[in-house]
Design an enzyme around this catalytic site. Structure first.
Site, mmCIF file in Angstrom:
data_model
loop_
_atom_site.group_PDB
_atom_site.id
_atom_site.type_symbol
_atom_site.label_atom_id
_atom_site.label_comp_id
_atom_site.label_asym_id
_atom_site.label_seq_id
_atom_site.Cartn_x
_atom_site.Cartn_y
_atom_site.Cartn_z
ATOM 1 N N HIS A 23 0.841 -1.197 0.000
ATOM 2 C CA HIS A 23 0.000 0.000 0.000
ATOM 3 C C HIS A 23 0.877 1.248 0.000
ATOM 4 O O HIS A 23 2.089 1.165 0.164
ATOM 5 C CB HIS A 23 -0.965 0.009 1.195
ATOM 6 N N CYS A 42 6.659 6.270 3.755
ATOM 7 C CA CYS A 42 5.466 5.450 3.505
ATOM 8 C C CYS A 42 4.586 6.046 2.406
ATOM 9 O O CYS A 42 3.606 5.437 1.988
ATOM 10 C CB CYS A 42 4.666 5.273 4.790
ATOM 11 N N HIS A 48 4.761 0.296 -0.421
ATOM 12 C CA HIS A 48 5.623 -0.579 0.376
ATOM 13 C C HIS A 48 4.755 -1.721 0.897
ATOM 14 O O HIS A 48 3.537 -1.636 0.902
ATOM 15 C CB HIS A 48 6.299 0.187 1.522
ATOM 16 N N HIS A 50 3.809 -5.336 3.483
ATOM 17 C CA HIS A 50 3.775 -5.938 4.816
ATOM 18 C C HIS A 50 3.356 -7.390 4.692
ATOM 19 O O HIS A 50 2.626 -7.766 3.783
ATOM 20 C CB HIS A 50 2.755 -5.234 5.717
ATOM 21 N N ASP A 111 -5.005 -10.718 0.572
ATOM 22 C CA ASP A 111 -3.738 -11.415 0.383
ATOM 23 C C ASP A 111 -3.155 -11.161 -1.008
ATOM 24 O O ASP A 111 -3.820 -11.335 -2.025
ATOM 25 C CB ASP A 111 -3.916 -12.925 0.600
ATOM 26 N N HIS A 112 -1.886 -10.755 -1.017
ATOM 27 C CA HIS A 112 -1.132 -10.457 -2.238
ATOM 28 C C HIS A 112 -1.831 -9.408 -3.105
ATOM 29 O O HIS A 112 -1.877 -9.510 -4.321
ATOM 30 C CB HIS A 112 -0.843 -11.732 -3.035
ATOM 31 N N GLU A 156 1.720 -3.466 13.208
ATOM 32 C CA GLU A 156 2.374 -3.174 11.929
ATOM 33 C C GLU A 156 3.889 -3.303 12.046
ATOM 34 O O GLU A 156 4.548 -3.817 11.158
ATOM 35 C CB GLU A 156 2.007 -1.781 11.433
#
Length: 167
Positions: A23, A42, A48, A50, A111-112, A156
């Protein structure tokens, strides 16, 4: 004396799944310069990523996972449900059902994915950790019985943690 004779017992249960997403922290209400100042690195135009995890564990396992997470930088998401322990099944909720609900509410949509481009919810909402927690809460509410979802907790980083309880 049996548990039935003592009245109903309450418990909370947490569950783990992991997902990866990317995101960019960027508000359409701010200029590019204001976004850069507010969100720093960010706000990278390319985003970037996670690796999020939902946890199903007790306090000792949480400590082990947090140590592991600290060294490999895996963000963590804990989903907790609550309710009466059923005197017949001994469960607050069937964990197989919770696993399926989390698959539908978290894994399939997130996801992904690039949260900002692939998840319509974030088209006009900044994809901060706070808003990811709200999104997960709202999606889970579609599958869970009313009043069962207790909290969504998103780690996070080792220093950035968000708890959302639907408030």
């Amino acid at each position: 004396m049996s548990a039935v004779g003592c009245g109903r017992r309450q418990a909370r249960v947490s569950r783990l799944v992991s997902f990866s997403a990317t995101h960019r922290l960027h508000s359409k209400s701010l200029s590019n310069e204001e976004n850069l100042k507010l969100f720093g690195k960010c706000n990278n135009p390319n985003g970037h990523g996670h690796n999020y995890k939902d946890l199903c564990l007790d306090v000792n396992l949480l400590k082990v996972m947090l140590v592991f997470w600290y060294f490999v930088l895996f963000p963590i998401v804990m989903v907790t449900v609550q309710g009466e322990i059923d005197p017949v099944t001994g469960m607050v909720m069937n964990l197989t059902d919770l696993k399926e609900y989390m698959e539908e509410a978290i894994m399939k949509p997130l996801d992904h994915k690039n949260l900002d481009l692939d998840v319509p919810y974030f088209a006009d909402i900044v994809s901060t950790t706070e808003n990811v927690a709200v999104y997960i809460w709202e999606n889970l509410q579609k599958f869970l019985p009313v009043g069962v979802l207790y909290k969504v907790k998103v780690y996070e980083t080792d220093n950035n943690i968000v708890v959302y309880k639907g408030e």
